[in-house]
Design a protein around this motif. Structure first.
Motif, mmCIF file in Angstrom:
data_model
loop_
_atom_site.group_PDB
_atom_site.id
_atom_site.type_symbol
_atom_site.label_atom_id
_atom_site.label_comp_id
_atom_site.label_asym_id
_atom_site.label_seq_id
_atom_site.Cartn_x
_atom_site.Cartn_y
_atom_site.Cartn_z
ATOM 1 N N CYS A 50 37.356 -4.081 -52.510
ATOM 2 C CA CYS A 50 38.311 -5.194 -52.474
ATOM 3 C C CYS A 50 37.594 -6.488 -52.059
ATOM 4 O O CYS A 50 36.845 -6.505 -51.090
ATOM 5 C CB CYS A 50 39.427 -4.875 -51.478
ATOM 6 N N PRO A 51 37.792 -7.587 -52.804
ATOM 7 C CA PRO A 51 37.090 -8.838 -52.489
ATOM 8 C C PRO A 51 37.770 -9.650 -51.386
ATOM 9 O O PRO A 51 37.212 -10.642 -50.926
ATOM 10 C CB PRO A 51 37.154 -9.606 -53.818
ATOM 11 N N ASN A 52 38.962 -9.248 -50.970
ATOM 12 C CA ASN A 52 39.737 -10.068 -50.032
ATOM 13 C C ASN A 52 39.511 -9.680 -48.576
ATOM 14 O O ASN A 52 39.143 -8.545 -48.278
ATOM 15 C CB ASN A 52 41.228 -9.958 -50.355
ATOM 16 N N CYS A 57 43.342 -5.033 -49.525
ATOM 17 C CA CYS A 57 44.530 -5.886 -49.470
ATOM 18 C C CYS A 57 45.713 -5.233 -50.174
ATOM 19 O O CYS A 57 46.853 -5.573 -49.933
ATOM 20 C CB CYS A 57 44.215 -7.244 -50.087
ATOM 21 N N ARG A 58 45.416 -4.307 -51.090
ATOM 22 C CA ARG A 58 46.446 -3.554 -51.837
ATOM 23 C C ARG A 58 47.202 -4.377 -52.875
ATOM 24 O O ARG A 58 48.141 -3.888 -53.466
ATOM 25 C CB ARG A 58 47.506 -2.949 -50.902
ATOM 26 N N CYS A 60 45.330 -7.025 -54.857
ATOM 27 C CA CYS A 60 44.432 -7.600 -55.863
ATOM 28 C C CYS A 60 44.271 -6.614 -57.026
ATOM 29 O O CYS A 60 44.629 -5.442 -56.921
ATOM 30 C CB CYS A 60 43.071 -7.932 -55.249
ATOM 31 N N CYS A 63 42.204 -3.426 -56.023
ATOM 32 C CA CYS A 63 42.972 -2.431 -55.266
ATOM 33 C C CYS A 63 43.970 -1.710 -56.163
ATOM 34 O O CYS A 63 44.056 -0.480 -56.153
ATOM 35 C CB CYS A 63 43.715 -3.086 -54.102
HETATM 36 ZN ZN LIG Z 1 42.288 -5.815 -52.672
#
Ligand SMILES: [Zn+2]
Length: 297
Positions: A50-52, A57-58, A60, A63
């Protein structure tokens, strides 16, 4: 990362690998079935890619695609699809850089059932995994793995799921209190098994009548039901609180003459019947004797 089915220890180990930046390239998630090993592996794959901030983050696209099993770099391999050709294919893909994520992740389900040939063909890549490739093997019994494989991995232990968690998940699925407690007891920390028992409706059936013992295919259902009765009786006899009793609706007054020793003896008899069944002994005769002893059926 989210805590899956109460697996605090596993979550802690994986989070600390991420936060220190020292991420091992080969993990073995070890524990009984239905304890959330594959879900945790996907959670970890999301956290890795995940880049966040606050990953995963679930929300993006990375995810979401991992959650939905269609991320190009995260592959879930089930044991029955791993022949020697698939193992070699996995080995060839593993050396390629990830397509869109930071890490390529292979999640191999029930890897303790890999054939020797398949396991051996993966051995080299597990010994020297490429820097951006992570392997996660999920296994029920670590003793079934080759020592050479085991020694390369970081083992993450998974515990049986607590009865409270199983109870509340069954309740969310519309199960009654008493049935949820009963299934929680039978399933022994295996959530998949608990849901299977609930959906099959088998746990609502009573004890097979004496006259039908001959038609039984396995002793499981009978032994499970009787073991729960005996358990409740032992709890009542020992004066523990009523809330620990599972089958509250069943009157157990007719067993009031049993002593604690009798009940424990019968409990041990259940174990003997299981053993008899395992070695193809005459377990039906033993079940019939148990019925006579307990005056049931
Ligand atoms: Zn994410």
């Amino acid at each position: 990362m989210r805590e899956i089915l109460g697996q605090k220890r596993a979550k802690k180990i994986l989070e600390s690998a991420i936060s220190t930046g020292k991420i091992p390239h080969f993990f073995i998630f070890a524990g009984p079935g239905g304890t959330g090993k594959v879900s945790m592996a996907k959670e970890f794959a999301m956290a890795l890619n995940c880049p966040n901030p606050g990953k995963p983050c679930r929300v993006c696209s990375t995810c979401l695609s991992i959650m939905n099993n269609n991320h190009p770099d995260v592959t879930i391999v089930s044991n029955d699809t791993i022949g020697i050709a698939q193992a070699r294919n996995m080995r060839d893909i593993a050396v390629l850089s990830p397509i869109s994520g930071r890490y390529r992740v292979f999640i191999v389900e029930e890897a303790d059932r890999l054939t020797l040939q398949s396991a051996n063909s993966l051995l080299k890549i597990l010994e020297e995994p490429p820097p951006s490739t992570i392997f996660i093997f999920t296994v029920r019994d670590i003793n079934n793995l080759l020592k050479t494989i085991l020694s390369r991995a970081m083992v993450v232990p998974f515990s049986p799921v607590s009865k409270d968690i199983i109870f509340s998940i069954l309740k969310e699925n519309g199960c009654s209190d008493e049935l949820a407690a009963k299934i929680g007891y039978f399933s022994q920390g295996n959530l998949e098994k608990a849901i299977e028992i609930f959906e099959s409706g088998k746990s609502e059936e009573g004890l097979v009548p004496y006259g039908e013992i001959e038609t039984l295919e396995t002793a499981d259902a009978v032994l499970d039901t009787i073991s729960i009765w005996l358990r409740d009786l032992i709890i009542r006899l020992s004066g523990a609180e009523e809330r620990f009793v599972i089958l509250k609706s069943i009157s157990q007054t007719r067993y009031i003459n049993y002593s604690l020793e009798d009940l424990i003896d019968n409990f041990l008899f259940l174990e003997e019947i299981k053993r008899l069944e395992e070695c193809n002994g005459d377990w039906k005769l033993a079940v019939a004797l148990l019925y006579k002893e307990l005056e049931v059926g």
